[in-house]
Design an enzyme around this catalytic site. Structure first.
Site, mmCIF file in Angstrom:
data_model
loop_
_atom_site.group_PDB
_atom_site.id
_atom_site.type_symbol
_atom_site.label_atom_id
_atom_site.label_comp_id
_atom_site.label_asym_id
_atom_site.label_seq_id
_atom_site.Cartn_x
_atom_site.Cartn_y
_atom_site.Cartn_z
ATOM 1 N N GLY A 105 -28.569 -14.726 24.073
ATOM 2 C CA GLY A 105 -28.285 -15.628 25.304
ATOM 3 C C GLY A 105 -26.718 -16.132 25.099
ATOM 4 N N VAL A 115 -22.299 -19.700 28.461
ATOM 5 C CA VAL A 115 -21.359 -20.578 27.781
ATOM 6 C C VAL A 115 -21.876 -21.376 26.821
ATOM 7 C CG1 VAL A 115 -19.819 -22.680 28.395
ATOM 8 C CG2 VAL A 115 -20.084 -20.929 29.933
ATOM 9 N N MET A 116 -23.044 -21.910 26.626
ATOM 10 C CA MET A 116 -23.615 -22.702 25.550
ATOM 11 C C MET A 116 -23.832 -21.786 24.369
ATOM 12 S SD MET A 116 -23.840 -25.952 26.107
ATOM 13 C CE MET A 116 -25.310 -26.456 24.924
ATOM 14 N N ALA A 174 -35.013 -22.201 30.034
ATOM 15 C CA ALA A 174 -36.490 -22.378 29.450
ATOM 16 C C ALA A 174 -37.515 -21.848 30.278
ATOM 17 C CB ALA A 174 -36.645 -23.938 29.533
ATOM 18 N N SER A 176 -27.710 -31.308 22.432
ATOM 19 C CA SER A 176 -26.900 -32.012 23.299
ATOM 20 C C SER A 176 -25.382 -31.972 23.035
ATOM 21 C CB SER A 176 -27.603 -33.280 23.389
ATOM 22 O OG SER A 176 -26.880 -34.218 24.099
ATOM 23 N N GLY A 177 -24.790 -31.997 24.048
ATOM 24 C CA GLY A 177 -23.106 -32.099 23.939
ATOM 25 C C GLY A 177 -22.513 -31.316 24.967
ATOM 26 N N LYS A 193 -35.410 -34.518 22.404
ATOM 27 C CA LYS A 193 -34.530 -34.123 23.458
ATOM 28 C C LYS A 193 -34.809 -34.474 24.781
ATOM 29 C CE LYS A 193 -30.604 -31.909 24.899
ATOM 30 N NZ LYS A 193 -30.640 -31.728 26.384
ATOM 31 N N HIS A 217 -33.971 -38.210 25.241
ATOM 32 C CA HIS A 217 -32.651 -38.158 25.235
ATOM 33 C C HIS A 217 -32.192 -38.086 26.764
ATOM 34 C CE1 HIS A 217 -28.803 -36.171 25.547
ATOM 35 N NE2 HIS A 217 -28.222 -36.655 24.534
ATOM 36 N N ASN A 218 -32.636 -36.941 27.303
ATOM 37 C CA ASN A 218 -32.264 -36.643 28.572
ATOM 38 C C ASN A 218 -32.791 -37.784 29.594
ATOM 39 O OD1 ASN A 218 -31.354 -34.511 27.532
ATOM 40 N ND2 ASN A 218 -31.869 -32.895 29.058
ATOM 41 N N GLU A 240 -30.274 -40.593 29.519
ATOM 42 C CA GLU A 240 -29.084 -40.070 30.006
ATOM 43 C C GLU A 240 -29.231 -40.144 31.439
ATOM 44 O OE1 GLU A 240 -27.466 -35.582 30.931
ATOM 45 O OE2 GLU A 240 -27.706 -36.023 28.612
ATOM 46 N N TYR A 241 -30.236 -40.020 32.167
ATOM 47 C CA TYR A 241 -30.373 -40.123 33.640
ATOM 48 C C TYR A 241 -30.405 -41.601 34.070
ATOM 49 C CZ TYR A 241 -32.344 -35.653 35.320
ATOM 50 O OH TYR A 241 -32.125 -34.431 35.641
ATOM 51 N N LYS A 257 -31.970 -30.881 36.723
ATOM 52 C CA LYS A 257 -32.805 -29.745 36.187
ATOM 53 C C LYS A 257 -34.181 -30.152 35.766
ATOM 54 C CE LYS A 257 -28.668 -27.554 34.682
ATOM 55 N NZ LYS A 257 -27.790 -26.644 33.457
ATOM 56 N N ARG A 276 -31.562 -39.764 42.376
ATOM 57 C CA ARG A 276 -30.977 -38.680 42.681
ATOM 58 C C ARG A 276 -31.839 -37.999 43.876
ATOM 59 N NH1 ARG A 276 -29.277 -35.453 37.147
ATOM 60 N NH2 ARG A 276 -28.503 -37.212 35.818
#
Length: 472
Positions: free
Chosen positions: A10, A13-14, A76, A128-129, A183, A186-187, A190-191, A260, A287
Site C-alpha cells: 500500500g 501517501v501514508m 480498512a 496516528s500523525g 486508536k 484516540h480518534n 480527536e473529534y 471517515k 459534523r
C-alpha cells in the site's frame, strides 16, 4: 540478492512515507501496490536508498528475510481481507502481518482468529500523525498476537515519534484488537477536541474578532496548558490568507465537515458498553449537522434566534474561554479513558493506561500538554475510576468549571451552537451529582412497563400498581 527487512503493501501517501521513515532508520524496505503508477513513483523516489518496489506480492515476500514482516497500509475493511487472503499462502509460521489502517477492532480480532493454526502472527496497529507523522515519526499503538511484539518492536519503536523525555511513542497495547481499539478512542477524542476548538472559534467570531486576531489568541494559548498540535495548527490556519480573494482562507472554506467513521465507531461502542461519552458523540453529530448546508441556509430564513446581546469585553471573555476550552477538553479525555477502561474490563486486555497517555504525547494528532498530566495520574493510581477525580484534574476543574458554565450560558443567549461545550458541562455535572433524577425515570418505566425499581432503604426489586394509588 540482498534480503530486505520489511515489506510494505500500500504505497499511498501514508504507506510511502512510512517506508521512507523505515529506510531512514536503517531498515531495508520492499514496497508494493496494486497501482503500478504508485510502484513506479516509489521506485523513482527511493533511487539510491535501501528501498525497492516489488513487481508482485510474490516478489515482495520472496525478497524478505525470515521471519518475514509485512506491513499493510491499505483501506480498512474488504481490501485488508483481500490482501491477507493473497498473502496467507505465501507466508509461513512465525511470519508477521501488521495492519496499520484505521481498522475496526473487531475485524482485527476476527483476522487473528482466522489465522489460528497457521502460525502466522497478526498485529493490528493504530498509526496516528498524518502524512508528516508517517514520515517524521508517528504515534503507534500495536496489539494482537503477543508473540509478534519482539519481532516488530525494533522497527516500530525506531520510527515512532519521541516524547520530550526520549521515550518512543510506541508501546504494546495488548492482545486481540487492543491496538486498534486504542486508536479508535484516540480518534474519538480527536473529534471532540477539534469540535471544541471550532466552538471557541465560533464564539470569537460572534464577538467580532478577525481571523488574524483569533490566530494570535490561539498562538498564545499554545504556549500554556492548552498547548498541543491541534491548537498550534489552528493558529496557522487562521493566519492563512486566500491568494484569490485576499480574505482569510478559513472564511472562504465551505462549512461542511466530512468524516471517515472512527468517531462514529467510538460513539457506537460507548453505547454498546454502557459508557457515557456524550461529548465525543456530539462532535460526530456536529459534523452530521454541518453536512445539512442547504437545509441550514433555508432554516436560517425561517427560525427565530435570541434577542440581540451586547458584544462582551474581549479581555474578560477570552480568559474565560481559555479556561472553558481546557475544562471541556479534560471532560473529553475523561470520557475516552473511561471507554478504554470499560473495554479493558470486558476483553481482559490489560491495557496500560499510563502508557496509552505516554504514546499520545508526541507524533499523534491529539498530542498535547495535558497528556503528561494524564500519564502521571494513571501512574499514581492504576485503579483510577475517572480522570476527573484524579487530584490534579479535580483541582483544574475546580478552577475552570465556572468559566465553562459562563461560556455555555453566553453561547445559549447569543444563539451560538456549542454542542461539545454543553455536553462536556453536562457530563461534569452529572458525574459530580450524588443523586440524579433517574429515580423518576425508573418509576416511569415501572409505571408503563412493570420494569421494577430498587429502593434506597430496602434491598431487592419492587413494583407498584401506580394507577391504583394515583389521586385525581
Amino acid at each position: 540478492m540482498q534480503a530486505m527487512d520489511i515489506g510494505l503493501v500500500g504505497l499511498g501517501v501514508m504507506g510511502e512515507n512510512l517506508a521512507l521513515n523505515l529506510e531512514r532508520n536503517g531498515f531495508a524496505v520492499m514496497g508494493f501496490d496494486l497501482d503500478a503508477t504508485k510502484c513506479s513513483s516509489f521506485a523513482q523516489r527511493t533511487k539510491g536508498l535501501r528501498a525497492q518496489a516489488a513487481e508482485s506480492l510474490e516478489d515482495l515476500v520472496a525478497r524478505l528475510s525470515v521471519p518475514r514482516r509485512v506491513w499493510l497500509m491499505v483501506p480498512a475493511g474488504a481490501p485488508v481481507d483481500a490482501v491477507l487472503a493473497s498473502l496467507r499462502p505465501l507466508l509461513s509460521a512465525g511470519d508477521v502481518v501488521i495492519d496499520g489502517g484505521n481498522t475496526l477492532f473487531t475485524d482485527t480480532h476476527r483476522r487473528i482468529q482466522s489465522l489460528q493454526g497457521s502460525g502466522i502472527l497478526y498485529v493490528g496497529s493504530g498509526v496516528s500523525g498524518g502524512e508528516e507523522g508517517a514520515l517524521r515519526g508517528p504515534a503507534l499503538m500495536p496489539g494482537g498476537s503477543v508473540q509478534a511484539w519482539p519481532l516488530v518492536r525494533p522497527f516500530l519503536q525506531a520510527i515512532a515519534a519521541k516524547a520530550d523525555d526520549g521515550q518512543p511513542c510506541c508501546e504494546w497495547m495488548g492482545p486481540g484488537g487492543a491496538g486498534h481499539f486504542v486508536k479508535m478512542v484516540h480518534n474519538g477524542i480527536e473529534y471532540a477536541d477539534m469540535q471544541m476548538i471550532c466552538e471557541a472559534y465560533a464564539l470569537m467570531k460572534d464577538w467580532g474578532m478577525t481571523a488574524l486576531e483569533m490566530s494570535a489568541v490561539f498562538r498564545q494559548w499554545n504556549a500554556g496548558e492548552l498547548g498541543g498540535y491541534l491548537i498550534d495548527i489552528t493558529a496557522d490556519i487562521l493566519a492563512q490568507t486566500d491568494p484569490d480573494s485576499g480574505q482569510a482562507l478559513v472564511d472562504v472554506i465551505l462549512d461542511t465537515a466530512e468524516q471517515k467513521g472512527t468517531g462514529k465507531w467510538t460513539s457506537q461502542v460507548a453505547l454498546d458498553m454502557g459508557v457515557s461519552a456524550p461529548t465525543i458523540a456530539d462532535a460526530v453529530f456536529a459534523r452530521t449537522m454541518s453536512a445539512l448546508k442547504a437545509e441550514r441556509v433555508a432554516a436560517a430564513q425561517v427560525l427565530v434566534g435570541p434577542l440581540t446581546q451586547a458584544v462582551p469585553d474581549r479581555t474578560e471573555v477570552l480568559g474565560q474561554l481559555q479556561k472553558a476550552l481546557l475544562a471541556a477538553k479534560i471532560c473529553a479525555y475523561a470520557q475516552g479513558f473511561a471507554l478504554l477502561q470499560a473495554a479493558d474490563r470486558e476483553h481482559q486486555w490489560q491495557l496500560p493506561m499510563a502508557q496509552v497517555a505516554s504514546v499520545w504525547r508526541a507524533g499523534c494528532i491529539i498530542r498535547a500538554q495535558v497528556l503528561q498530566d494524564i500519564r502521571q495520574a494513571f501512574s499514581e493510581d492504576k485503579t483510577l475510576a475517572n480522570l476527573l477525580v484524579a487530584p490534579h484534574f479535580a483541582r483544574v476543574m475546580a478552577s475552570c468549571q465556572q468559566a465553562l458554565r459562563e461560556m455555555v450560558a453566553m453561547a445559549a443567549l447569543r444563539g451560538v451552537a456549542v454542542p461539545a461545550f454543553m455536553s462536556a458541562l453536562s457530563y461534569y455535572d452529572a458525574y459530580r451529582s450524588a443523586r440524579l433524577p433517574a429515580n423518576l425515570l425508573q418509576a416511569q418505566r415501572d409505571y408503563f412497563g412493570a420494569h421494577t425499581y430498587q429502593r434506597l432503604d430496602q434491598p431487592g426489586k419492587f413494583h407498584t400498581q401506580w394507577r391504583a394509588g394515583a389521586k385525581s
